[in-house]
Design an enzyme around this catalytic site. Structure first.
Site, PDB file in Angstrom:
ATOM      1  N   HIS A  35      41.106  37.103  33.189  1.00 23.55           N
ATOM      2  CA  HIS A  35      41.388  36.510  31.875  1.00 23.55           C
ATOM      3  C   HIS A  35      41.506  34.986  31.969  1.00 23.55           C
ATOM      4  O   HIS A  35      42.064  34.445  32.916  1.00 23.55           O
ATOM      5  CB  HIS A  35      42.658  37.116  31.266  1.00 23.55           C
TER       6      HIS A  35
ATOM      7  N   HIS B 284      45.778  46.701  33.605  1.00 21.31           N
ATOM      8  CA  HIS B 284      45.582  45.644  32.600  1.00 21.31           C
ATOM      9  C   HIS B 284      44.104  45.262  32.589  1.00 21.31           C
ATOM     10  O   HIS B 284      43.466  45.214  31.533  1.00 21.31           O
ATOM     11  CB  HIS B 284      46.466  44.457  32.964  1.00 21.31           C
TER      12      HIS B 284
ATOM     13  N   ASP C  30      43.295  32.742  30.573  1.00 23.39           N
ATOM     14  CA  ASP C  30      44.606  32.073  30.704  1.00 23.39           C
ATOM     15  C   ASP C  30      45.143  32.160  32.138  1.00 23.39           C
ATOM     16  O   ASP C  30      46.200  31.610  32.444  1.00 23.39           O
ATOM     17  CB  ASP C  30      45.625  32.629  29.695  1.00 23.39           C
ATOM     18  N   HIS C  31      44.385  32.824  33.018  1.00 19.98           N
ATOM     19  CA  HIS C  31      44.790  32.914  34.428  1.00 19.98           C
ATOM     20  C   HIS C  31      43.831  32.198  35.378  1.00 19.98           C
ATOM     21  O   HIS C  31      44.222  31.845  36.486  1.00 19.98           O
ATOM     22  CB  HIS C  31      44.936  34.380  34.844  1.00 19.98           C
TER      23      HIS C  31
ATOM     24  N   HIS D 247      43.533  38.028  38.000  1.00 23.86           N
ATOM     25  CA  HIS D 247      42.537  38.763  37.210  1.00 23.86           C
ATOM     26  C   HIS D 247      41.721  37.797  36.364  1.00 23.86           C
ATOM     27  O   HIS D 247      41.998  36.606  36.332  1.00 23.86           O
ATOM     28  CB  HIS D 247      43.191  39.864  36.374  1.00 23.86           C
TER      29      HIS D 247
ATOM     30  N   ASP E 254      49.493  39.773  35.094  1.00 24.15           N
ATOM     31  CA  ASP E 254      49.819  40.535  33.887  1.00 24.15           C
ATOM     32  C   ASP E 254      49.959  42.027  34.184  1.00 24.15           C
ATOM     33  O   ASP E 254      49.757  42.859  33.303  1.00 24.15           O
ATOM     34  CB  ASP E 254      48.727  40.349  32.821  1.00 24.15           C
TER      35      ASP E 254
ATOM     36  N   HIS F 116      53.837  35.422  32.431  1.00 18.81           N
ATOM     37  CA  HIS F 116      54.193  35.076  31.040  1.00 18.81           C
ATOM     38  C   HIS F 116      55.701  35.158  30.817  1.00 18.81           C
ATOM     39  O   HIS F 116      56.389  35.988  31.421  1.00 18.81           O
ATOM     40  CB  HIS F 116      53.523  36.037  30.046  1.00 18.81           C
TER      41      HIS F 116
END
Ligand code: ZN
Ligand code: FE
Length: 255
Positions: free
Chosen positions: A55, A111, A57-58, A53, A128, A166
């Protein structure tokens, strides 16, 4: 032989690296540096990047890695991710011959609107969407969407290994114990995961079987959870989506 290795990033992210001989693929490289370091140390060639996805941090490190290794970046069709070179959606199959793996794409909105998961080699890379004993927050989707997404993941074979993005397991268990206090499998899991974290090891991968037994966000059919969710909502709840929604709201309130 295929090995799956966690590369820690940021505070609590895992970038999963799938390696076979001299070749590797990575899932959700939010940061290029630790991936580059691992690849160089082990003399590996990166041949594919999978993104779940949008975001940062991905996907933050995907562009740099793909330019350096000239490899494709698979990402969800329904999300705008600048690094993506191959758009994917449910029912697509990604063949990675260099690492000897094949992945089925599963749409898991909730999410984020276009979130996807990758399933293959007896493993699920779910970003996530599903966490160990938890699930992602509903930033862009509805409880109905997320519950349907999680139901698809719960329907995978019991022995499927679950690679979430995570290390949230102990935090998630703290809430799970509040929502589902009499669950013996959950109590056992808490003891075990605490020992693992005390040694500084990842609690992942989990399995679909373990999540179905201990994750309150997959237990909308369990009488204890139905009762607890109904109590939280202040009215009797029946549908899986409404039970899931109440449990998600409950955790959001306590976070
Ligand atoms: Zn996210
Ligand atoms: Fe994340």
């Amino acid at each position: 032989m295929i090995e799956i290795i966690p590369i820690p990033a940021f505070e609590d992210n895992y970038i999963w690296l799938i390696r076979n001989q001299a070749y590797a693929a990575v899932v959700d490289p939010g940061d290029a540096d630790p991936v580059m370091e691992y690849l160089q140390q082990h003399d590996l060639k990166l041949t594919a990047i999978l993104i779940t996805h949008h975001h940062g941090d991905h996907c933050g490190g995907a562009k740099e890695l793909s330019l350096h290794f000239n490899c494709p970046v698979y990402g969800p069709r329904r999300e705008k991710i600048t690094a993506t070179t191959q758009n994917v959606a449910e029912n697509d199959i990604i063949a990675l011959p260099d690492v000897g793996a094949e992945f089925h794409v599963i749409d898991v909105p909730g999410h984020t609107r276009g979130h996807v998961a990758y399933y293959g080699i007896n493993s699920l890379f779910c970003g996530d969407a599903l966490f160990a004993c938890g699930c992602g927050r509903l930033f862009e989707g509805t409880p109905e969407q997320m519950q349907a997404s999680l139901a698809k993941l719960a329907a995978l074979p019991d022995e499927t290994k679950v690679f979430c993005a995570h290390e949230y397991t102990l935090d998630n268990i703290r809430f799970a114990r509040i929502a589902d206090p009499d669950n013996a499998a959950l109590q056992e899991r808490e003891t075990r995961e605490r020992q693992i974290r005390a040694q500084g090891l990842p609690t992942l991968p989990s399995t679909i079987a373990l999540e179905k037994r201990t994750n309150p966000f997959l237990r909308w059919n369990d009488t204890h959870l139905i009762k607890a969710a109904s109590q939280f909502a202040g009215r009797p709840l029946g549908s899986p989506a409404s039970i899931f929604a109440a449990i998600r709201q409950w955790k959001d309130k306590l976070d």
